[in-house]
Design a protein around this motif. Sequence first.
Motif, PDB file in Angstrom:
ATOM      1  N   GLU A 116       1.336  -0.882  -0.023  1.00 33.67           N
ATOM      2  CA  GLU A 116       0.028   0.144  -0.517  1.00 33.67           C
ATOM      3  C   GLU A 116       0.940   1.552   0.418  1.00 33.67           C
ATOM      4  N   GLN A 149       2.007   1.619  -3.772  1.00 36.24           N
ATOM      5  CA  GLN A 149       0.567   2.156  -3.936  1.00 36.24           C
ATOM      6  C   GLN A 149       0.306   3.733  -3.860  1.00 36.24           C
ATOM      7  N   LEU A 150       0.656   3.951  -3.066  1.00 28.55           N
ATOM      8  CA  LEU A 150       0.519   5.559  -2.489  1.00 28.55           C
ATOM      9  C   LEU A 150       1.284   6.423  -3.455  1.00 28.55           C
ATOM     10  N   TYR A 151       2.920   6.078  -2.763  1.00 34.53           N
ATOM     11  CA  TYR A 151       3.837   6.584  -4.123  1.00 34.53           C
ATOM     12  C   TYR A 151       3.339   6.873  -5.994  1.00 34.53           C
ATOM     13  N   ASP A 186       0.654   6.231  -7.143  1.00 35.63           N
ATOM     14  CA  ASP A 186      -0.896   7.350  -6.997  1.00 35.63           C
ATOM     15  C   ASP A 186      -0.144   8.933  -7.469  1.00 35.63           C
ATOM     16  N   ILE A 187       0.482   9.469  -6.652  1.00 33.11           N
ATOM     17  CA  ILE A 187       0.841  10.305  -6.406  1.00 33.11           C
ATOM     18  C   ILE A 187       2.096  11.281  -7.202  1.00 33.11           C
ATOM     19  N   ARG A 239      -3.015   6.549   4.673  1.00 32.94           N
ATOM     20  CA  ARG A 239      -3.225   7.694   3.856  1.00 32.94           C
ATOM     21  C   ARG A 239      -2.216   8.479   3.358  1.00 32.94           C
ATOM     22  N   GLY A 240      -0.533   8.164   4.468  1.00 32.64           N
ATOM     23  CA  GLY A 240       0.292   9.361   4.358  1.00 32.64           C
ATOM     24  C   GLY A 240       1.491   8.491   4.380  1.00 32.64           C
ATOM     25  N   ALA A 254       1.252  12.319   1.079  1.00 27.59           N
ATOM     26  CA  ALA A 254       0.180  12.460   1.677  1.00 27.59           C
ATOM     27  C   ALA A 254      -1.312  12.364   0.436  1.00 27.59           C
ATOM     28  N   ARG A 255      -2.053  11.611   0.548  1.00 22.33           N
ATOM     29  CA  ARG A 255      -3.284  11.449  -0.096  1.00 22.33           C
ATOM     30  C   ARG A 255      -4.056  12.869   0.159  1.00 22.33           C
ATOM     31  N   ASP A 256      -4.435  13.125   1.519  1.00 18.35           N
ATOM     32  CA  ASP A 256      -5.461  14.638   2.185  1.00 18.35           C
ATOM     33  C   ASP A 256      -4.452  15.469   3.085  1.00 18.35           C
ATOM     34  N   ASP A 288       5.785  15.732  -4.188  1.00 24.57           N
ATOM     35  CA  ASP A 288       4.664  15.620  -4.100  1.00 24.57           C
ATOM     36  C   ASP A 288       4.059  17.429  -3.621  1.00 24.57           C
TER      37      ASP A 288
END
Length: 379
Positions: free
Chosen positions: A158, A161-163, A165-166, A199-200, A220-222, A249
């Motif tokens: 995850e 995947q977060l990396y 996505d951004i 989320r981050g 971070a996502r948010d 980011d």
Amino acid sequence: MVIARPFRPEDEADVVRMRKVAFGNQSPDWATPASTWWGVVAEDGDGVCGSLRAWNYRQFFGGVAVPMAGVASVTVDPHARGRGVAGALLVKSLERMRAEGQVVSTLFAATPPLYRAYGWERVGALETVTLPPAAFGWVAKPGEPTPLRRAREADLAEVHQLYLDIASTVDGMLDRSGPLFDITKILTLDTVDVVDGLRGFCSSSRRPHSETLDVYDIVARDADAGRALLAALATWSGQVDQICLRRFDPLIWDLLLSLPGHHTTAVEPIMLRIVDFAAAVAARGWPEGLPDFAVDLDIADEHAPWNAGKHRLVHESGKTRLEAGGDGEVRMTARALAAWYAGAATIADLNRAGLADGRAPLLDLASRAPRRLSIADSY
């Protein structure tokens, strides 16, 4: 006479010797070429006199990871300098890149004029900002604090995947996939904090024998997750004097982090070259909502002649392609082609620089110029 050829394991001793002279270090892993890299060496009458390594990366353009050759470790023996050795290495490497399907190439250039002469152009940078820990305390966190915890191995998929996505929204970033990147190595860093719900995350290590904390990624996502990660860095006050972090980011850097009026930024410029024009056009993503258009180009590229000549860039029904032919309405050098593809310069600026000749506003719209690429990995 200088001849460039593929690296062979028996060249290792010469390469290590030249690297020690050029960079003050040695690289013991040249003897075992793998899927992660390939090498080229140059020979003169006295033996091996130059070397180059190209890493197999994938770099985001328009949200799509494009096959890229990361050029590094370009060395020339002192006795052979000024005789075209580096140029021979670069020309040979372009042939290999094309054969490997690496449609673009990037590098960190110690000598930009050399690489410009062979079609690379500056398009962006790896930026590192140094701040005191107190600077991160300026981030407002309304309400209850957002909880953080140490990352676990079960989180790694995850986290990556977060990396992705951004990073996919930032042209120039690597996708950090394949055998070159082992996500489990992140757990060897001193701290890898994740925000509740993944989320981050923020990864960092205390620099040995120093009062510096190096932050490798903060994503971070948010906004709440971003503020929590930044506020956590403020707690290093009293333990370190400064925190170094790499620009990445946009949420963190442009919308949450309040940079003081005086701060230190280190910039490592990155240069790009188009290896295979048609394949590079097909490989990348293009902005949504582009109107249909066709622009005729005439490309001058003596070192990658397969790119040279007249082409028509066509965007139709949301798809972009390169066709042979056209009347050459806009003339571009290899350097201009690289800067345009990356969106690093407008066609008007390329005209002023003498790198292009012609007018086509839709080319700027397609590449979203002017802007700069960002990268968070060095090689």
